[in-house]
Write a protein that holds these residues in place. Structure first.
Motif, short mmCIF file in Angstrom:
data_model
loop_
_atom_site.label_atom_id
_atom_site.label_comp_id
_atom_site.label_asym_id
_atom_site.label_seq_id
_atom_site.Cartn_x
_atom_site.Cartn_y
_atom_site.Cartn_z
N ARG A 190 46.59 21.82 30.70
CA ARG A 190 45.45 21.75 31.61
C ARG A 190 44.20 22.34 30.98
O ARG A 190 43.10 21.83 31.19
N GLY A 234 42.37 19.90 28.83
CA GLY A 234 41.92 18.66 29.44
C GLY A 234 43.02 17.65 29.68
O GLY A 234 42.74 16.45 29.74
N SER A 235 44.28 18.10 29.79
CA SER A 235 45.43 17.23 30.03
C SER A 235 45.51 16.09 29.02
O SER A 235 45.47 14.91 29.39
N ALA A 241 40.31 18.10 24.97
CA ALA A 241 38.90 18.30 25.30
C ALA A 241 38.64 19.79 25.47
O ALA A 241 39.30 20.45 26.27
N GLN A 290 35.41 22.33 26.10
CA GLN A 290 33.99 22.46 26.43
C GLN A 290 33.25 21.13 26.28
O GLN A 290 32.10 21.09 25.82
N GLY A 291 33.92 20.04 26.64
CA GLY A 291 33.28 18.73 26.58
C GLY A 291 33.40 18.03 25.24
O GLY A 291 32.99 16.86 25.13
N ARG A 313 35.65 16.21 22.58
CA ARG A 313 36.95 15.58 22.45
C ARG A 313 37.46 15.76 21.02
O ARG A 313 36.80 15.36 20.06
N TRP A 360 35.82 30.50 26.33
CA TRP A 360 37.20 30.03 26.35
C TRP A 360 38.14 31.23 26.46
O TRP A 360 37.82 32.31 25.95
#
Length: 245
Positions: A40, A43-44, A72, A74-75, A77, A205
């Protein structure tokens, strides 16, 4: 009789203390639950694998290795990501609620491969940049796109290098800046550089990773806690060797 009762009570206290100590040293959650939490947090992603070794004597995880694809952070990828934590302990109650709260970690490292297209997507979504294009320019990186400069949409071309300093941040140092085909002086380039940096900030993070490399290699970037990319990043979890399921 009284002495015997005291001995029994003392033995009971010792057993209770020993049981409490043993319970404190037991893993707070099973490995599958820990993997779900990291999944999670990342970003799964479609692929995430975790291998952990718990040290009952120290009461923490001797090591935690995580491998993920299309994660993902902090946005941003990340196509492939390796994480390694050594001597890590987590808040058990938070873990059971699906939240990663790191109480202590002796060492941490990360290694990731990020496609150039993912960097372009990140720039387009995380700042006032549109139509960003990133390409190699010798030892530097060229970036062009449309930005809002002094309130107006402006075509900007930059040439520079990504820099890291051992902290969980990535900066972009501008070597040249062209705005609407007009070369800008160093003072203007410096002002623009301060507005866009840090490009990536991972200080929020749950785990702080030292970043020592963010380098473009062909159609991808390498993000690593290791400065020397000529060797596999053993400290990052053995990249590019993947973890076993």
């Amino acid at each position: 009789m009284v002495r015997a009762l005291r001995v029994v009570a003392m033995i009971g206290c010792l057993l209770a203390a020993g049981g409490a100590a043993y319970g404190a040293a037991a893993p707070p959650v099973d490995q599958a639950a820990l993997q779900d939490v990291f999944g999670r947090l990342l970003g799964s992603p479609p692929v995430v694998r975790l291998a952990a070794v718990f040290d009952p004597q120290a009461g923490d995880y001797e090591r935690v290795n995580v491998y993920a694809e299309h994660a993902a952070i902090q946005g941003l990828r990340v196509d492939q990501l390796w994480i390694r934590l050594l001597g890590a302990s987590f808040d058990a109650a938070q873990l059971r609620q699906g939240t990663l709260k790191v109480l202590a970690v002796r060492d941490s490292a990360v290694y990731g491969r990020v496609a150039t297209s993912s960097v372009e997507e990140f720039l387009n979504h995380e700042s006032a940049v549109r139509d960003a294009k990133v390409s190699e320019a010798g030892d530097a990186t060229a970036v062009q796109g449309t930005v809002v400069y002094q309130g107006l949409p402006t075509h900007v071309q930059m040439r520079g290098v990504f820099q890291v300093y051992g902290q969980p941040e990535v900066f972009f140092h501008i070597q040249s800046l062209v705005v609407d085909s007009v070369p800008m002086p160093a003072a203007v380039a410096g002002q623009f550089e301060r507005q866009i940096n840090p490009i990536l900030d991972l200080r929020g993070w749950p785990v702080a990773f030292p970043l020592r490399t963010f380098r473009q290699t062909g159609d991808a970037f390498v993000l690593s806690s290791q400065a020397d990319l000529s060797q596999p990043c053993d400290a990052c979890g053995g990249a590019p060797v993947q973890l076993k399921p």
